[in-house]
Design an enzyme around this catalytic site. Sequence first.
Site, PDB file in Angstrom:
ATOM      1  N   PRO A 271      13.663  21.221 -19.184  1.00  0.00           N
ATOM      2  CA  PRO A 271      12.255  21.642 -19.076  1.00  0.00           C
ATOM      3  C   PRO A 271      11.308  20.565 -19.589  1.00  0.00           C
ATOM      4  O   PRO A 271      11.700  19.708 -20.382  1.00  0.00           O
ATOM      5  CB  PRO A 271      12.213  22.851 -20.011  1.00  0.00           C
TER       6      PRO A 271
ATOM      7  N   VAL B 182       2.001 -10.186   5.181  1.00  0.00           N
ATOM      8  CA  VAL B 182       1.980 -11.452   4.440  1.00  0.00           C
ATOM      9  C   VAL B 182       3.153 -12.309   4.914  1.00  0.00           C
ATOM     10  O   VAL B 182       4.309 -11.867   4.905  1.00  0.00           O
ATOM     11  CB  VAL B 182       2.097 -11.199   2.915  1.00  0.00           C
TER      12      VAL B 182
ATOM     13  N   LYS C 260       5.506  21.779 -11.039  1.00  0.00           N
ATOM     14  CA  LYS C 260       6.887  21.514 -11.459  1.00  0.00           C
ATOM     15  C   LYS C 260       6.988  21.701 -12.969  1.00  0.00           C
ATOM     16  O   LYS C 260       6.236  21.075 -13.719  1.00  0.00           O
ATOM     17  CB  LYS C 260       7.238  20.078 -11.052  1.00  0.00           C
TER      18      LYS C 260
ATOM     19  N   THR D 187      11.541   9.276 -12.503  1.00  0.00           N
ATOM     20  CA  THR D 187      10.909   8.332 -13.428  1.00  0.00           C
ATOM     21  C   THR D 187      10.221   7.140 -12.747  1.00  0.00           C
ATOM     22  O   THR D 187       9.530   6.378 -13.418  1.00  0.00           O
ATOM     23  CB  THR D 187      11.955   7.801 -14.428  1.00  0.00           C
TER      24      THR D 187
ATOM     25  N   ALA E 208       2.777   2.723  -5.311  1.00  0.00           N
ATOM     26  CA  ALA E 208       2.475   1.760  -6.381  1.00  0.00           C
ATOM     27  C   ALA E 208       1.156   1.041  -6.093  1.00  0.00           C
ATOM     28  O   ALA E 208       0.284   0.937  -6.974  1.00  0.00           O
ATOM     29  CB  ALA E 208       3.612   0.757  -6.514  1.00  0.00           C
TER      30      ALA E 208
ATOM     31  N   ILE F 276       7.751   6.840 -10.344  1.00  0.00           N
ATOM     32  CA  ILE F 276       6.281   6.879 -10.295  1.00  0.00           C
ATOM     33  C   ILE F 276       5.732   6.782 -11.721  1.00  0.00           C
ATOM     34  O   ILE F 276       4.719   6.144 -11.976  1.00  0.00           O
ATOM     35  CB  ILE F 276       5.780   8.146  -9.563  1.00  0.00           C
TER      36      ILE F 276
ATOM     37  N   SER G 256       0.891  -3.390   5.350  1.00  0.00           N
ATOM     38  CA  SER G 256       1.267  -3.561   6.740  1.00  0.00           C
ATOM     39  C   SER G 256       1.789  -2.241   7.287  1.00  0.00           C
ATOM     40  O   SER G 256       2.827  -1.747   6.852  1.00  0.00           O
ATOM     41  CB  SER G 256       2.350  -4.641   6.823  1.00  0.00           C
TER      42      SER G 256
ATOM     43  N   GLY H 288       0.821  -1.217   0.000  1.00  0.00           N
ATOM     44  CA  GLY H 288       0.000   0.000   0.000  1.00  0.00           C
ATOM     45  C   GLY H 288       0.848   1.257   0.000  1.00  0.00           C
ATOM     46  O   GLY H 288       0.518   2.243   0.662  1.00  0.00           O
TER      47      GLY H 288
HETATM   48  P1  FAD Z   1       6.845   1.055  -0.841  1.00  0.00           P
HETATM   49  O1  FAD Z   1       6.562   2.461  -0.616  1.00  0.00           O
HETATM   50  O2  FAD Z   1       8.046   0.455  -0.174  1.00  0.00           O
HETATM   51  O3  FAD Z   1       5.569   0.231  -0.395  1.00  0.00           O
HETATM   52  C1  FAD Z   1       5.610  -1.134  -0.146  1.00  0.00           C
HETATM   53  C2  FAD Z   1       4.315  -1.576   0.503  1.00  0.00           C
HETATM   54  O4  FAD Z   1       4.325  -2.973   0.651  1.00  0.00           O
HETATM   55  C3  FAD Z   1       4.089  -0.972   1.878  1.00  0.00           C
HETATM   56  O5  FAD Z   1       2.737  -0.645   2.042  1.00  0.00           O
HETATM   57  C4  FAD Z   1       4.419  -2.129   2.809  1.00  0.00           C
HETATM   58  O6  FAD Z   1       3.744  -2.056   4.020  1.00  0.00           O
HETATM   59  C5  FAD Z   1       3.932  -3.298   1.970  1.00  0.00           C
HETATM   60  N1  FAD Z   1       4.538  -4.577   2.330  1.00  0.00           N
HETATM   61  C6  FAD Z   1       5.822  -4.965   2.186  1.00  0.00           C
HETATM   62  N2  FAD Z   1       5.998  -6.205   2.665  1.00  0.00           N
HETATM   63  C7  FAD Z   1       4.781  -6.618   3.110  1.00  0.00           C
HETATM   64  C8  FAD Z   1       4.303  -7.801   3.718  1.00  0.00           C
HETATM   65  N3  FAD Z   1       5.105  -8.816   4.003  1.00  0.00           N
HETATM   66  N4  FAD Z   1       3.016  -7.857   4.041  1.00  0.00           N
HETATM   67  C9  FAD Z   1       2.171  -6.822   3.799  1.00  0.00           C
HETATM   68  N5  FAD Z   1       2.551  -5.687   3.224  1.00  0.00           N
HETATM   69  C10 FAD Z   1       3.847  -5.580   2.883  1.00  0.00           C
HETATM   70  N6  FAD Z   1       9.995   8.251  -7.552  1.00  0.00           N
HETATM   71  C11 FAD Z   1       9.593   9.309  -8.254  1.00  0.00           C
HETATM   72  O7  FAD Z   1       8.835   9.168  -9.204  1.00  0.00           O
HETATM   73  N7  FAD Z   1      10.034  10.560  -7.921  1.00  0.00           N
HETATM   74  C12 FAD Z   1      10.927  10.763  -6.941  1.00  0.00           C
HETATM   75  O8  FAD Z   1      11.268  11.904  -6.655  1.00  0.00           O
HETATM   76  C13 FAD Z   1      11.428   9.644  -6.247  1.00  0.00           C
HETATM   77  N8  FAD Z   1      12.370   9.777  -5.278  1.00  0.00           N
HETATM   78  C14 FAD Z   1      12.885   8.653  -4.688  1.00  0.00           C
HETATM   79  C15 FAD Z   1      13.964   8.750  -3.821  1.00  0.00           C
HETATM   80  C16 FAD Z   1      14.530   7.591  -3.273  1.00  0.00           C
HETATM   81  C17 FAD Z   1      15.732   7.700  -2.403  1.00  0.00           C
HETATM   82  C18 FAD Z   1      13.965   6.335  -3.533  1.00  0.00           C
HETATM   83  C19 FAD Z   1      14.518   5.087  -2.906  1.00  0.00           C
HETATM   84  C20 FAD Z   1      12.879   6.243  -4.379  1.00  0.00           C
HETATM   85  C21 FAD Z   1      12.355   7.376  -4.983  1.00  0.00           C
HETATM   86  N9  FAD Z   1      11.314   7.289  -5.885  1.00  0.00           N
HETATM   87  C22 FAD Z   1      10.900   8.375  -6.574  1.00  0.00           C
HETATM   88  C23 FAD Z   1      10.633   6.015  -6.090  1.00  0.00           C
HETATM   89  C24 FAD Z   1       9.320   6.028  -5.321  1.00  0.00           C
HETATM   90  O9  FAD Z   1       9.557   6.281  -3.966  1.00  0.00           O
HETATM   91  C25 FAD Z   1       8.625   4.697  -5.479  1.00  0.00           C
HETATM   92  O10 FAD Z   1       8.533   4.371  -6.828  1.00  0.00           O
HETATM   93  C26 FAD Z   1       7.226   4.786  -4.924  1.00  0.00           C
HETATM   94  O11 FAD Z   1       7.214   5.284  -3.633  1.00  0.00           O
HETATM   95  C27 FAD Z   1       6.579   3.435  -4.946  1.00  0.00           C
HETATM   96  O12 FAD Z   1       7.044   2.627  -3.909  1.00  0.00           O
HETATM   97  P2  FAD Z   1       6.327   1.262  -3.709  1.00  0.00           P
HETATM   98  O13 FAD Z   1       4.888   1.500  -3.491  1.00  0.00           O
HETATM   99  O14 FAD Z   1       6.719   0.361  -4.817  1.00  0.00           O
HETATM  100  O15 FAD Z   1       7.027   0.663  -2.395  1.00  0.00           O
END
Ligand code: FAD
Length: 501
Positions: A95, A184, A77, A345, A14, A347, A38, A11
């Site tokens: 830009p 999970v 932006k 890139t 993504a 998101i 979680s 959650g």
């Molecule tokens: P997460 O945010 O890690 O979410 C994972 C989810 O899975 C959480 O809800 C967690 O609770 C759940 N989960 C994991 N394991 C379990 C389990 N066993 N059971 C139940 N639930 C579980 N992207 C951009 O587009 N622009 C930016 O400026 C940018 N800056 C960034 C800077 C950094 C340093 C990093 C590392 C990333 C950046 N990103 C950026 C990427 C962006 O943060 C991610 O693409 C975005 O937040 C999506 O993350 P996610 O949802 O895949 O993972």
Amino acid sequence: MAIEHIVIVGGGTAGWMAAAALSRLRAGRPVSITLIESEQIGTVGVGEATIPPFVDFNRLLEIDEREMMSCVQGSFKLGIQFVNWGRIGDSYIHPFGNYGYEMDGISFHHVWHRYHVAGDNRPIQLFNMETMAAHFGRFARTADYQRDDLPPVNYAYHIDAGRYARFLRTYAEQRGVVRREGKVGDVAIDGETGFVTSVTLDDATIIAGDLFIDCSGFRGLLIEQALHTGYEDWSHYLPCDRAVALPCLREDGSPPLPYTRATAHSAGWQWQVPLQHRNGNGHVYCSSFMADDTALDILVGNIAGKPAADPNWLRFVTGRRKKFWNKNVVALGLAAGFMEPLESTSIHLINTGINKLIALLSLDGVTPVQEAAFNRLTGKEYARIRDFLILHYKSTARDDSDFWNHCRTMAVPDSLVEKIELFRHNGQIFREDDELFTETSWAAVMMGQGIAMQGHNAMADSLPEPTTRQEYDAIEQSIQYVVQHMPSHADYLSRYCPAAA
Ligand code: FAD
């Protein structure tokens, strides 16, 4: 097997983007969508700078822009400012909109070069509205002015990632997505098909599904830990492997900038993402060339105000899963792969992953052809973005640290070598495989990094005079006029979408 139950694991941005977009399926077919997250594990807690297709993502969901921006305390932006990348002291803006526009089918930068070699010293930046508005700290959407002689303003958002996920959660839950809190533990796999059949939560609840979307973050709970898909490591091209994030209050009273800033340091770079109420900051660095405490010291020494949270330390390996779609699991977000946020890139890749999934998905069942198409298209997208990111490191003249000496002299993909050479020779840029970055993007970064065009498309010399010159001058004047009449970004925000209390 028909798809009746879709399960999203995760959650973060993504997971909730996928849930919001897929919830619209339910209007047509009786499909159930469950999202498991979680609170104990939490999210990555970063990811606040976006690019223009994200505006379309929200529009497609019929999200009210003012309401969303107010809720996420967002700002607008217009591009990304790169500081100290080509050399220390350099600065340029990549830009979102184009330089000028095509003249008789010739890209504008060729026309600019024609006049430039003939002695016209005006920098190409004067012919780009987003760059000029960013320079003066101004902002307006195209809807706010009417001029036929200018292309629309291209913009994206800076968002508070946590608030955006909560906003989408409300959206998705209102449309029937069911959220389950829990961790999970086990993943069950069918011995014959290799498909995931269910996941078990720590309270022993079993949640079965026909299609699983793995949005579990870096750990790739289903795609990697359960299906052992494998990972392609690209750290030889993009060696940064750590980041420390530290949001701060803007205590100096400065207005939020209408652009992201990426400032290069001695072994990486620092981001500044201005929201209405604070700045997001972080330092991306390479642990082979810089210690963690040095990275934090550099960050703390270069932020605008008091830290608004504890430092958030992150480790990553740049690269991608060998397959993004494997059996009945589709990975999105950090579970699919990771490239540093230099061009915001990640998101975007979630967004295009969702678009492709929705386009390919048939609720009659998962087929190997869908899987192959998704993997091929996504693989190309990742590779093109990777090349664009490498460009920033490779084409530097910096020789003030071991890190920059390493980047300047490292081997890069042939596809990038060709792109740089074609541009240097006569400014030619070919976009391949529907790649994300436009000709202006490539030209802006190549010129900004110090790669000068030695020639231009010969057709630019055949454009008729004096009409071409008059049109060329008019572009600059129109941009000047519009930018002068735009409100400041801060005023625009306070009128259009002031941060919700
Ligand atoms: P997460 O945010 O890690 O979410 C994972 C989810 O899975 C959480 O809800 C967690 O609770 C759940 N989960 C994991 N394991 C379990 C389990 N066993 N059971 C139940 N639930 C579980 N992207 C951009 O587009 N622009 C930016 O400026 C940018 N800056 C960034 C800077 C950094 C340093 C990093 C590392 C990333 C950046 N990103 C950026 C990427 C962006 O943060 C991610 O693409 C975005 O937040 C999506 O993350 P996610 O949802 O895949 O993972």
